[in-house]
Scaffold this motif. Sequence first.
Motif, PDB file in Angstrom:
ATOM      1  N   ALA A  13       0.835  -1.209   0.000  1.00 53.45           N
ATOM      2  CA  ALA A  13       0.000   0.000   0.000  1.00 53.45           C
ATOM      3  C   ALA A  13       0.866   1.255   0.000  1.00 53.45           C
ATOM      4  CB  ALA A  13      -0.932  -0.013   1.211  1.00 53.45           C
ATOM      5  N   LEU A  14       1.909   1.244   0.801  1.00 57.43           N
ATOM      6  CA  LEU A  14       2.808   2.407   0.842  1.00 57.43           C
ATOM      7  C   LEU A  14       3.556   2.579  -0.471  1.00 57.43           C
ATOM      8  CD1 LEU A  14       4.224   2.147   4.476  1.00 57.43           C
ATOM      9  CD2 LEU A  14       2.706   3.926   3.554  1.00 57.43           C
ATOM     10  N   GLN A  15       3.973   1.480  -1.067  1.00 62.17           N
ATOM     11  CA  GLN A  15       4.703   1.577  -2.322  1.00 62.17           C
ATOM     12  C   GLN A  15       3.821   2.115  -3.447  1.00 62.17           C
ATOM     13  OE1 GLN A  15       6.920  -1.892  -3.757  1.00 62.17           O
ATOM     14  NE2 GLN A  15       8.560  -0.406  -4.071  1.00 62.17           N
ATOM     15  N   GLU A  16       2.567   1.714  -3.469  1.00 65.89           N
ATOM     16  CA  GLU A  16       1.634   2.248  -4.467  1.00 65.89           C
ATOM     17  C   GLU A  16       1.495   3.759  -4.314  1.00 65.89           C
ATOM     18  OE1 GLU A  16      -1.993   0.052  -4.005  1.00 65.89           O
ATOM     19  OE2 GLU A  16      -1.078  -1.817  -4.712  1.00 65.89           O
ATOM     20  N   ARG A  17       1.394   4.216  -3.062  1.00 61.64           N
ATOM     21  CA  ARG A  17       1.287   5.655  -2.802  1.00 61.64           C
ATOM     22  C   ARG A  17       2.588   6.367  -3.160  1.00 61.64           C
ATOM     23  NH1 ARG A  17      -3.282   3.970  -1.658  1.00 61.64           N
ATOM     24  NH2 ARG A  17      -4.807   5.045  -0.379  1.00 61.64           N
ATOM     25  N   LEU A  18       3.713   5.710  -2.874  1.00 62.58           N
ATOM     26  CA  LEU A  18       5.012   6.292  -3.197  1.00 62.58           C
ATOM     27  C   LEU A  18       5.167   6.480  -4.703  1.00 62.58           C
ATOM     28  CD1 LEU A  18       7.889   7.221  -2.498  1.00 62.58           C
ATOM     29  CD2 LEU A  18       8.570   4.807  -2.623  1.00 62.58           C
ATOM     30  N   VAL A  19       4.785   5.483  -5.482  1.00 68.06           N
ATOM     31  CA  VAL A  19       4.859   5.589  -6.940  1.00 68.06           C
ATOM     32  C   VAL A  19       4.014   6.768  -7.413  1.00 68.06           C
ATOM     33  CG1 VAL A  19       4.246   4.463  -9.123  1.00 68.06           C
ATOM     34  CG2 VAL A  19       5.455   3.179  -7.358  1.00 68.06           C
ATOM     35  N   GLN A  20       2.820   6.914  -6.854  1.00 74.12           N
ATOM     36  CA  GLN A  20       1.965   8.041  -7.227  1.00 74.12           C
ATOM     37  C   GLN A  20       2.598   9.365  -6.816  1.00 74.12           C
ATOM     38  OE1 GLN A  20      -0.934   8.000  -9.129  1.00 74.12           O
ATOM     39  NE2 GLN A  20      -0.399  10.162  -9.178  1.00 74.12           N
ATOM     40  N   ALA A  21       3.215   9.422  -5.629  1.00 76.42           N
ATOM     41  CA  ALA A  21       3.865  10.654  -5.172  1.00 76.42           C
ATOM     42  C   ALA A  21       5.036  11.027  -6.081  1.00 76.42           C
ATOM     43  CB  ALA A  21       4.348  10.490  -3.728  1.00 76.42           C
ATOM     44  N   VAL A  22       5.820  10.052  -6.486  1.00 73.31           N
ATOM     45  CA  VAL A  22       6.943  10.318  -7.393  1.00 73.31           C
ATOM     46  C   VAL A  22       6.413  10.807  -8.739  1.00 73.31           C
ATOM     47  CG1 VAL A  22       8.837   9.232  -8.685  1.00 73.31           C
ATOM     48  CG2 VAL A  22       8.568   8.792  -6.237  1.00 73.31           C
ATOM     49  N   ASP A  23       5.354  10.196  -9.225  1.00 72.81           N
ATOM     50  CA  ASP A  23       4.758  10.649 -10.479  1.00 72.81           C
ATOM     51  C   ASP A  23       4.222  12.077 -10.340  1.00 72.81           C
ATOM     52  OD1 ASP A  23       4.230   9.544 -13.224  1.00 72.81           O
ATOM     53  OD2 ASP A  23       2.236  10.310 -12.733  1.00 72.81           O
ATOM     54  N   ASN A  24       3.588  12.374  -9.207  1.00 70.96           N
ATOM     55  CA  ASN A  24       3.097  13.734  -8.951  1.00 70.96           C
ATOM     56  C   ASN A  24       4.244  14.737  -8.953  1.00 70.96           C
ATOM     57  OD1 ASN A  24       0.556  12.605  -8.587  1.00 70.96           O
ATOM     58  ND2 ASN A  24       0.585  12.764  -6.354  1.00 70.96           N
ATOM     59  N   MET A  25       5.337  14.390  -8.289  1.00 66.87           N
ATOM     60  CA  MET A  25       6.494  15.291  -8.222  1.00 66.87           C
ATOM     61  C   MET A  25       7.071  15.516  -9.609  1.00 66.87           C
ATOM     62  SD  MET A  25       8.424  17.158  -6.415  1.00 66.87           S
ATOM     63  CE  MET A  25      10.081  17.679  -6.010  1.00 66.87           C
TER      64      MET A  25
END
Length: 141
Positions: A13-25
């Motif tokens: 779950a955290l990794q999915e959010r991390l991937v989205q955060a990196v994409d957002n950045m």
Amino acid sequence: MPVCRSMDQLKQALQERLVQAVDNMAQMVLDDVDDATMHYYQSYSPWLYDRTGTLSYAPRKTAATVTGDGAQAQVYMDTSLGYHTGSWSMADVISAADNLTHGGKKVGEGVSIWAEPIKTAQGNSRSMWLQAMRDAGLPVN
């Protein structure tokens, strides 16, 4: 965040959010480079050369991907774009623009299309990362 019943589920779950955060950045950085590129176009109307608009397609980003326990994305200038006026390559055009010139001449307003937006993003990285993580559903302060 979903309810996690194991450390593996939490990690996923955290990794999915991390991937989205990196994409957002990466998207925020791309937006800054795009804005600088559009400002470059608006800062001068050429009379020394014919404008093709090709440079506006050079800023790009890759989709964020998982890398081990992390994630990555890349923002870059696409130097492979075809550019068919004179002897200039897309790399030449990008370099000239980033060196505050239009067609290699110091005319109009100088606008850095890469170095300055990247420097600004680096200076704002903490607030940008916080926003990117919040937008990905990670409750950070």
